[in-house]
Design a protein around this motif. Structure first.
Motif, mmCIF file in Angstrom:
data_model
loop_
_atom_site.group_PDB
_atom_site.id
_atom_site.type_symbol
_atom_site.label_atom_id
_atom_site.label_comp_id
_atom_site.label_asym_id
_atom_site.label_seq_id
_atom_site.Cartn_x
_atom_site.Cartn_y
_atom_site.Cartn_z
ATOM 1 N N GLU A 120 0.822 -1.214 0.000
ATOM 2 C CA GLU A 120 0.000 0.000 0.000
ATOM 3 C C GLU A 120 0.854 1.262 0.000
ATOM 4 N N SER A 121 1.837 1.343 0.873
ATOM 5 C CA SER A 121 2.652 2.558 0.944
ATOM 6 C C SER A 121 3.436 2.785 -0.347
ATOM 7 N N THR A 122 3.911 1.716 -0.957
ATOM 8 C CA THR A 122 4.646 1.831 -2.216
ATOM 9 C C THR A 122 3.741 2.370 -3.316
ATOM 10 N N LEU A 123 2.526 1.838 -3.415
ATOM 11 C CA LEU A 123 1.586 2.309 -4.440
ATOM 12 C C LEU A 123 1.149 3.741 -4.179
ATOM 13 N N ARG A 124 0.935 4.100 -2.912
ATOM 14 C CA ARG A 124 0.545 5.485 -2.576
ATOM 15 C C ARG A 124 1.634 6.483 -2.988
ATOM 16 N N GLU A 125 2.879 6.110 -2.766
ATOM 17 C CA GLU A 125 3.997 6.994 -3.109
ATOM 18 C C GLU A 125 4.151 7.155 -4.617
ATOM 19 N N ALA A 126 3.874 6.106 -5.376
ATOM 20 C CA ALA A 126 4.135 6.105 -6.814
ATOM 21 C C ALA A 126 2.973 6.628 -7.652
ATOM 22 N N LEU A 127 1.747 6.462 -7.171
ATOM 23 C CA LEU A 127 0.573 6.787 -7.978
ATOM 24 C C LEU A 127 -0.342 7.781 -7.257
ATOM 25 N N ALA A 128 -1.014 8.611 -8.040
ATOM 26 C CA ALA A 128 -2.003 9.542 -7.485
ATOM 27 C C ALA A 128 -3.328 8.783 -7.381
ATOM 28 N N LEU A 129 -3.614 8.272 -6.174
ATOM 29 C CA LEU A 129 -4.787 7.422 -5.995
ATOM 30 C C LEU A 129 -5.852 8.108 -5.155
ATOM 31 N N GLU A 130 -7.089 7.915 -5.537
ATOM 32 C CA GLU A 130 -8.224 8.382 -4.750
ATOM 33 C C GLU A 130 -8.485 7.412 -3.605
ATOM 34 N N SER A 131 -8.358 6.119 -3.902
ATOM 35 C CA SER A 131 -8.545 5.105 -2.866
ATOM 36 C C SER A 131 -7.705 3.877 -3.187
ATOM 37 N N ILE A 132 -7.400 3.133 -2.141
ATOM 38 C CA ILE A 132 -6.602 1.920 -2.282
ATOM 39 C C ILE A 132 -7.005 0.935 -1.195
ATOM 40 N N GLU A 133 -7.097 -0.311 -1.583
ATOM 41 C CA GLU A 133 -7.322 -1.389 -0.631
ATOM 42 C C GLU A 133 -6.407 -2.539 -1.029
ATOM 43 N N VAL A 134 -5.601 -2.986 -0.088
ATOM 44 C CA VAL A 134 -4.663 -4.084 -0.327
ATOM 45 C C VAL A 134 -5.005 -5.205 0.645
ATOM 46 N N THR A 135 -5.161 -6.400 0.116
ATOM 47 C CA THR A 135 -5.477 -7.554 0.947
ATOM 48 C C THR A 135 -4.435 -8.638 0.730
ATOM 49 N N ASP A 136 -3.928 -9.186 1.826
ATOM 50 C CA ASP A 136 -3.010 -10.316 1.757
ATOM 51 C C ASP A 136 -3.852 -11.584 1.700
ATOM 52 N N ASP A 137 -3.852 -12.237 0.544
ATOM 53 C CA ASP A 137 -4.645 -13.449 0.318
ATOM 54 C C ASP A 137 -3.823 -14.718 0.492
ATOM 55 N N SER A 138 -2.644 -14.606 1.047
ATOM 56 C CA SER A 138 -1.724 -15.737 1.120
ATOM 57 C C SER A 138 -2.326 -16.940 1.829
ATOM 58 N N HIS A 139 -3.102 -16.702 2.855
ATOM 59 C CA HIS A 139 -3.694 -17.811 3.610
ATOM 60 C C HIS A 139 -4.620 -18.663 2.742
ATOM 61 N N LEU A 140 -5.150 -18.087 1.674
ATOM 62 C CA LEU A 140 -6.031 -18.834 0.768
ATOM 63 C C LEU A 140 -5.255 -19.765 -0.159
#
Length: 96
Positions: A20-40
């Protein structure tokens, strides 16, 4: 809408919060949601090679871009993080 979920310390050091922090720094985003799906994905061969994440992004940075161009923009933003331990990335990138 914002927030990293399931973002604790992981193998390879990659967390939802780091993505999330990497994407926020690189892109002009209105919203962001990051989910770790590794357990699936526990137990499959790729699970040993890195984490699985889903990202849902909305921003003007995607305006006028094709689906493939939006994904390339996201992958480019994460180019230094992916080798640290991302095995799979599901992307939903929406223009405003």
């Amino acid at each position: 809408m914002s927030g990293a979920t399931e973002g604790g310390a992981t193998s390879g050091g990659v967390t939802a919060a780091l993505v999330e922090s990497t994407l926020r720094e690189a892109l002009a985003l209105e919203s962001i949601e990051v989910t770790d799906d590794s357990h699936l994905h526990a137990g499959h061969a790729g699970a040993r090679e890195g984490r699985h994440f889903s990202v849902h992004l909305r921003g003007r940075c995607f305006n006028g871009l094709t689906h493939v161009q939006r994904h390339r923009l996201v992958y480019d933003a994460l180019r230094n993080v992916i080798p640290q331990g991302i095995h799979a990335l599901a992307i939903k990138a929406e223009a405003l």
